[in-house]
Design a protein around this motif. Structure first.
Motif, PDB file in Angstrom:
ATOM      1  N   THR A 138       6.499  11.984  -7.046  1.00 32.77           N
ATOM      2  CA  THR A 138       6.964  13.138  -6.268  1.00 32.77           C
ATOM      3  C   THR A 138       6.153  13.339  -4.988  1.00 32.77           C
ATOM      4  OG1 THR A 138       5.534  14.617  -7.525  1.00 32.77           O
ATOM      5  CG2 THR A 138       7.782  14.348  -8.326  1.00 32.77           C
ATOM      6  N   GLY A 139       5.240  12.450  -4.732  1.00 32.49           N
ATOM      7  CA  GLY A 139       4.457  12.538  -3.497  1.00 32.49           C
ATOM      8  C   GLY A 139       3.195  13.363  -3.624  1.00 32.49           C
ATOM      9  N   ASN A 140       2.910  13.853  -4.819  1.00 35.22           N
ATOM     10  CA  ASN A 140       1.697  14.645  -5.017  1.00 35.22           C
ATOM     11  C   ASN A 140       0.547  13.734  -5.432  1.00 35.22           C
ATOM     12  OD1 ASN A 140      -0.123  16.738  -5.476  1.00 35.22           O
ATOM     13  ND2 ASN A 140       0.528  16.981  -7.613  1.00 35.22           N
ATOM     14  N   PHE A 141      -0.027  13.060  -4.468  1.00 37.64           N
ATOM     15  CA  PHE A 141      -1.171  12.184  -4.757  1.00 37.64           C
ATOM     16  C   PHE A 141      -2.025  12.072  -3.502  1.00 37.64           C
ATOM     17  CE2 PHE A 141      -0.022   8.253  -2.485  1.00 37.64           C
ATOM     18  CZ  PHE A 141       1.325   8.479  -2.211  1.00 37.64           C
ATOM     19  N   ILE A 142      -3.270  11.683  -3.715  1.00 37.99           N
ATOM     20  CA  ILE A 142      -4.190  11.486  -2.597  1.00 37.99           C
ATOM     21  C   ILE A 142      -4.060  10.047  -2.126  1.00 37.99           C
ATOM     22  CG2 ILE A 142      -6.621  11.506  -1.894  1.00 37.99           C
ATOM     23  CD1 ILE A 142      -7.058  13.532  -4.242  1.00 37.99           C
ATOM     24  N   PRO A 154       0.819  -1.212   0.000  1.00 43.43           N
ATOM     25  CA  PRO A 154       0.000   0.000   0.000  1.00 43.43           C
ATOM     26  C   PRO A 154       0.857   1.267   0.000  1.00 43.43           C
ATOM     27  CG  PRO A 154       0.123  -0.894   2.208  1.00 43.43           C
ATOM     28  CD  PRO A 154       0.842  -1.862   1.313  1.00 43.43           C
ATOM     29  N   PRO A 155       0.241   2.376  -0.406  1.00 46.09           N
ATOM     30  CA  PRO A 155       0.941   3.663  -0.359  1.00 46.09           C
ATOM     31  C   PRO A 155       1.130   4.103   1.089  1.00 46.09           C
ATOM     32  CG  PRO A 155      -1.370   3.992  -0.916  1.00 46.09           C
ATOM     33  CD  PRO A 155      -1.146   2.505  -0.845  1.00 46.09           C
ATOM     34  N   PRO A 156       2.059   5.007   1.386  1.00 45.23           N
ATOM     35  CA  PRO A 156       2.734   5.837   0.392  1.00 45.23           C
ATOM     36  C   PRO A 156       4.001   5.221  -0.185  1.00 45.23           C
ATOM     37  CG  PRO A 156       3.277   6.612   2.578  1.00 45.23           C
ATOM     38  CD  PRO A 156       2.286   5.498   2.771  1.00 45.23           C
ATOM     39  N   ALA A 157       4.578   4.192   0.411  1.00 43.07           N
ATOM     40  CA  ALA A 157       5.906   3.685   0.048  1.00 43.07           C
ATOM     41  C   ALA A 157       6.930   4.806   0.249  1.00 43.07           C
ATOM     42  CB  ALA A 157       5.938   3.156  -1.384  1.00 43.07           C
ATOM     43  N   THR A 158       8.175   4.517  -0.049  1.00 42.64           N
ATOM     44  CA  THR A 158       9.188   5.565   0.113  1.00 42.64           C
ATOM     45  C   THR A 158       9.352   6.309  -1.203  1.00 42.64           C
ATOM     46  OG1 THR A 158      11.027   4.194  -0.599  1.00 42.64           O
ATOM     47  CG2 THR A 158      10.436   4.085   1.737  1.00 42.64           C
ATOM     48  N   ALA A 159       9.907   7.491  -1.097  1.00 41.16           N
ATOM     49  CA  ALA A 159      10.149   8.279  -2.310  1.00 41.16           C
ATOM     50  C   ALA A 159      11.063   7.514  -3.260  1.00 41.16           C
ATOM     51  CB  ALA A 159      10.750   9.633  -1.947  1.00 41.16           C
ATOM     52  N   ASP A 160      12.053   6.816  -2.702  1.00 40.95           N
ATOM     53  CA  ASP A 160      12.970   6.051  -3.556  1.00 40.95           C
ATOM     54  C   ASP A 160      12.238   4.920  -4.281  1.00 40.95           C
ATOM     55  OD1 ASP A 160      15.075   7.619  -2.914  1.00 40.95           O
ATOM     56  OD2 ASP A 160      15.947   6.234  -1.439  1.00 40.95           O
ATOM     57  N   GLN A 161      11.346   4.257  -3.549  1.00 42.06           N
ATOM     58  CA  GLN A 161      10.601   3.149  -4.175  1.00 42.06           C
ATOM     59  C   GLN A 161       9.714   3.676  -5.305  1.00 42.06           C
ATOM     60  OE1 GLN A 161       8.880   1.776  -0.457  1.00 42.06           O
ATOM     61  NE2 GLN A 161       9.911  -0.207  -0.669  1.00 42.06           N
ATOM     62  N   ARG A 162       9.039   4.791  -5.031  1.00 39.34           N
ATOM     63  CA  ARG A 162       8.143   5.357  -6.063  1.00 39.34           C
ATOM     64  C   ARG A 162       8.958   5.835  -7.253  1.00 39.34           C
ATOM     65  NH1 ARG A 162       5.924   8.124  -1.523  1.00 39.34           N
ATOM     66  NH2 ARG A 162       6.772  10.081  -2.337  1.00 39.34           N
ATOM     67  N   ASN A 163      10.054   6.456  -6.969  1.00 37.67           N
ATOM     68  CA  ASN A 163      10.876   6.992  -8.058  1.00 37.67           C
ATOM     69  C   ASN A 163      11.496   5.866  -8.885  1.00 37.67           C
ATOM     70  OD1 ASN A 163      11.627   9.473  -9.228  1.00 37.67           O
ATOM     71  ND2 ASN A 163      13.743   9.077  -8.614  1.00 37.67           N
ATOM     72  N   PHE A 164      11.812   4.767  -8.242  1.00 43.32           N
ATOM     73  CA  PHE A 164      12.357   3.609  -8.960  1.00 43.32           C
ATOM     74  C   PHE A 164      11.361   3.137 -10.022  1.00 43.32           C
ATOM     75  CE2 PHE A 164      12.631  -1.033  -9.389  1.00 43.32           C
ATOM     76  CZ  PHE A 164      13.933  -1.161  -9.840  1.00 43.32           C
ATOM     77  N   VAL A 165      10.109   3.099  -9.623  1.00 46.68           N
ATOM     78  CA  VAL A 165       9.071   2.678 -10.579  1.00 46.68           C
ATOM     79  C   VAL A 165       8.913   3.720 -11.678  1.00 46.68           C
ATOM     80  CG1 VAL A 165       6.599   2.202 -10.857  1.00 46.68           C
ATOM     81  CG2 VAL A 165       7.832   1.315  -8.861  1.00 46.68           C
ATOM     82  N   PHE A 166       8.844   4.964 -11.294  1.00 46.46           N
ATOM     83  CA  PHE A 166       8.612   6.017 -12.295  1.00 46.46           C
ATOM     84  C   PHE A 166       9.765   6.100 -13.294  1.00 46.46           C
ATOM     85  CE2 PHE A 166       9.171  10.476 -13.595  1.00 46.46           C
ATOM     86  CZ  PHE A 166       8.058  10.572 -14.419  1.00 46.46           C
ATOM     87  N   GLN A 167      10.971   5.947 -12.805  1.00 47.74           N
ATOM     88  CA  GLN A 167      12.136   6.056 -13.695  1.00 47.74           C
ATOM     89  C   GLN A 167      12.194   4.920 -14.719  1.00 47.74           C
ATOM     90  OE1 GLN A 167      14.072   8.612 -14.036  1.00 47.74           O
ATOM     91  NE2 GLN A 167      13.103   9.692 -12.343  1.00 47.74           N
ATOM     92  N   ALA A 168      11.385   3.900 -14.497  1.00 48.68           N
ATOM     93  CA  ALA A 168      11.355   2.784 -15.450  1.00 48.68           C
ATOM     94  C   ALA A 168      10.402   3.049 -16.614  1.00 48.68           C
ATOM     95  CB  ALA A 168      10.944   1.504 -14.734  1.00 48.68           C
ATOM     96  N   LEU A 169       9.734   4.211 -16.575  1.00 51.67           N
ATOM     97  CA  LEU A 169       8.733   4.503 -17.619  1.00 51.67           C
ATOM     98  C   LEU A 169       9.323   5.365 -18.724  1.00 51.67           C
ATOM     99  CD1 LEU A 169       5.688   5.334 -15.317  1.00 51.67           C
ATOM    100  CD2 LEU A 169       6.096   3.206 -16.593  1.00 51.67           C
TER     101      LEU A 169
END
Lengths: 257, 500
Positions: B356-360, B283-298
């Motif tokens: 970037t953490g901008n989500f509900i 579940p969210p929020p996870a860490t910024a590094d974890q989220r960014n790891f996923v995003f950087q794969a796009l």
């Protein structure tokens, strides 16, 4: 899915807190201290048309006989034919007081037959939602079953107006305007809580869809109504605005059918 | 008193099938609630192994003086439906990819009308009616395209064709998209309705819709990473000024993208368990590094489509395949390129905001499909089950629908600017050749949610090739209905009802 709050509300564990002013001032400009009625609107939103028979069975075979045994409570059962959510059954009940409403709800919800039927409704996931809405209105604002003849047309509209100018209730001219265009509400009242206040809900019988169309078209053309709208616009920036409406027919098992 | 009526879904999807039974138990109605998966109670196939057709159900909704009133049925109105289906593939230009205009298909045929299957419009008034699109011809040969029905409430049901593809001239099948002398029986066309409220005399024309009758959906639980809903939402954003929320919801916007990516494990061995890191962000929020790891794969959709972005996701081919490899027939392109298809800019923005953490953070667990049928939900449910790319040329419709055609409002085509057959004319003829070819082509997949590459059979932990035993275009033309359907079985998705 039925929200727990809605279901509990229906079963009488809690009740929506609302208040009202007289929606038909021509029939009583001051609200009698003990001359009020509590109108309960219970909207049973059915998941799909295949489940309608389950709800009909619940109401006709369990709820209705139970209420018949309690006391003579005016009520109608309406099935939506045009509404934001269909299928939907609207149960409209007139109580003499909040206490009576709570008492009746407690007694029906503790009735074994009703409880069994309600359990079946829940386990079969018949309902999406149960929405409760309560108005307190003057005794004179309720015209059924006393005028059941007009009710027997079988077609009803439930219409909600947001009327910023009607802070003390609709002005006396409203009744005459409605009467002139052929709109004779059998129930009307103001909600004291929620959005779009002041907000007024009316239940209006019509002979047909065409009669309904004709009546509301006449409202738009009524000079007195237009003047009221103009004054409201100039003072409040908005006239009377319809915020919700739905069309129903009397259910075949309804007491007045 | 002014009424406005609109038909929903604004684009409906009726899928073909070779089960001819048009009774209520012979077909099933497609998804009407977003996120829902339809599993027909009597199976996707009949007792003879024939694929049931998926009907598209259309409804009329009404607004009175701007106030939403709800669905209009035969209880309160007389509704006259008119539908036209056509298949004009064989008379259209050969497909060559975005930006490449190629000569006409069947260029040597001078009587172009002989190439179009155009039975004309059919009209039904009231409840429980039926009419058939059975007068269309291809080179003089009858090609039925399906039928329309109305149910007991006056709603419209459209049933498409029967999966019959053939060549009256016995022409060979040579390419994935353009086979002269061939026809199939997919189709599309306008859906209109005239509504007369009871007690009134003046009919009102409802805002029209469109129906597509594409091939079956064999993997209903697997949603495309970019659905046609996503693609046309982007069209609405780009061309109609449609606004999406500035702050995405994790549950409604982010999670569906993550889930679709994870679910590809059920349809391609190339994903397998490689998407398991996505579980770390739920579940969210996870860490910024974890989220960014996923995003950087796009892949960034702003990157020129033909540019390689090795190992970025989604691992599906670009719309601009022709520019990467040149148009070619059946066969694999050279390996080593990674010109993949990016998420839509809106999807990418959702993921960027999330990273970037901008989500509900509205997560209370995986969302269940709603139980209410709503006008917008009908459209979304239809479109989210279709591919939104790559359109090379695509399976349900083409890039014309995304990039070229006009819309009068989000997701509602301007029917006045279109002819029946326009949404399918660019597709492969017959559809089976493209469907055969659109398997994994190293290093990327095409649309594994439409044509699974690899699947699991019940009780097995080993992948098998979904179209095992199919070795040619002709095999797909002749035996497509033997392919299995995928169903959710507990926590896994398995193949079922394979009949070949």
């Amino acid at each position: 899915m039925i929200s727990r709050r809605s279901a509990l509300s229906w079963l009488g564990v809690s009740a929506a807190g609302v208040g009202a002013v007289n929606a038909f001032p021509a029939f009583g400009k001051t609200r009698p201290a003990d001359g009020t009625r509590v109108i309960a609107f219970e909207r049973f939103c059915v998941t799909d048309v295949g489940q309608v028979l389950h709800l009909r069975s619940y109401i006709a075979d369990a709820l209705l006989p139970c209420m018949d045994q309690l006391r003579n409570i005016p009520r109608m059962y309406l099935e939506a034919i045009v509404a934001p959510h269909t299928p939907e059954t609207l149960v409209l009940t007139v109580y003499s007081s909040f206490n009576e409403m709570l008492e009746v709800r407690n007694r029906t919800s503790s009735d074994p037959r009703v409880r069994r039927a309600w359990s079946r409704i829940e386990s079969a996931q018949v309902l999406d939602d149960v929405r409760s809405h309560v108005l307190i209105v003057s005794e004179e604002s309720v015209r059924f079953p006393a005028e059941s003849a007009i009710v027997k047309s079988g077609l009803f509209e439930v219409r909600t107006w947001h009327a910023p100018a009607w802070r003390e209730g609709p002005p006396p001219e409203v009744s005459s305007v409605l009467s002139r265009i052929g709109v004779r509400p059998i129930v009307g009242g103001a909600t004291a809580a929620g959005e779009h206040l002041p907000r007024f809900t009316y239940v209006v019988p019509f002979d047909s869809l065409a009669a309904r169309q004709h009546a509301w078209a006449r409202l738009d053309e009524d000079a007195q109504w237009r003047e009221m709208q103009r004054e409201s616009m100039s003072t409040y920036g908005s006239g009377v605005r319809t915020t919700a409406k739905a069309i129903y027919k009397l259910a075949p098992y309804s007491p007045l059918a | 008193m002014s009424w406005v009526f609109k038909i929903f879904p604004s684009i409906g999807v009726a899928r073909i099938g070779n089960c001819p039974d048009d009774s209520a138990s012979g077909f099933y109605v497609g998804p009407e609630i977003p996120g829902s998966v339809i599993v027909p109670p009597n199976g996707y196939k009949d007792g003879q192994g024939r694929v049931r057709r998926q009907a598209a159900r259309f409804r009329v909704y009404g607004w009175e003086n701007g106030v939403f009133m709800g669905e209009i049925t035969s209880a309160v109105a007389n509704i006259t439906w008119t539908v036209e289906l056509a298949n004009t593939k064989a008379a259209f230009n050969a497909f060559g990819g975005i930006g490449h205009t190629r000569p006409l298909r069947n260029a040597s045929v001078t009587d172009r009308s002989a190439l179009t299957i155009t039975p004309g419009p059919r009209t039904i008034t009231g409840a429980n009616g039926a009419a058939f699109f059975d007068t269309g011809l291809f080179m003089g040969i009858p090609v039925p395209l399906g039928e329309i029905q109305t149910d007991g409430s006056g709603r419209l049901l459209v049933l498409g064709g029967f999966g019959a593809s053939s060549s009256p001239t016995n022409a060979p099948l040579t390419t994935f998209a353009n086979n002269d002398g061939w026809h199939d029986d997919v189709s599309d066309g306008p859906v209109t309705a005239e509504v007369t409220l009871n007690g009134t005399k003046t009919p009102v024309q409802a805002s029209g819709a469109w129906v597509i009758c594409p091939p079956p959906r064999f993997a209903p639980p697997i949603f495309h990473i970019i659905s046609l809903y996503d693609a046309l939402l982007q069209t609405a954003v780009d061309h109609l000024g449609y606004k999406v929320p500035a702050t995405p919801s994790f549950t409604n916007d982010v999670y569906p993208i993550l889930k679709r990516a994870m679910d590809y494990q059920w349809v391609t061995t190339k994903i397998g368990n490689k998407h398991s890191p996505l579980l770390d962000v739920i579940p969210p929020p996870a860490t910024a590094d974890q989220r960014n790891f996923v995003f950087q794969a796009l892949r960034d959709p702003a990157i020129t489509p033909t540019v390689d972005t090795p190992h970025l996701m989604p691992a599906i081919w670009t719309d601009f395949f022709a520019d990467v490899f040149g148009i070619r027939g059946h066969g694999s392109p050279a390996t080593g390129h990674w010109a993949n298809h990016a998420l839509t800019p809106t999807q990418y923005s959702v993921m960027k905001n999330w990273a970037t953490g901008n989500f509900i953070n509205d997560w209370i667990g995986p969302p269940s499909p709603d139980t209410n049928i709503t006008p917008d939900g009908l459209t979304r449910a239809a479109l989210e089950n279709c591919s939104g790319g790559p359109f090379f040329p695509g399976i349900e419709t083409s890039f014309f629908t995304r990039d070229v055609y006009s819309y009068v409002e989000p997701f509602r085509l301007d029917g006045a600017q279109l002819n029946a057959g326009d949404l399918s004319k660019q597709q492969a003829v017959p559809w089976q050749t493209d469907f055969f070819d659109c398997v994994f082509q190293s290093p990327l997949s095409w649309w594994p949610a439409a044509h699974p590459d690899n699947v699991f059979t019940a009780g097995s932990n080993n992948y098998v090739t979904w179209d095992r035993g199919f070795n040619s275009f002709s095999d797909m033309v002749n035996f497509w209905s033997g392919l299995g359907f995928l169903v959710q079985s507990g926590d896994v998705v398995v193949e079922t009802e394979r009949t070949i």
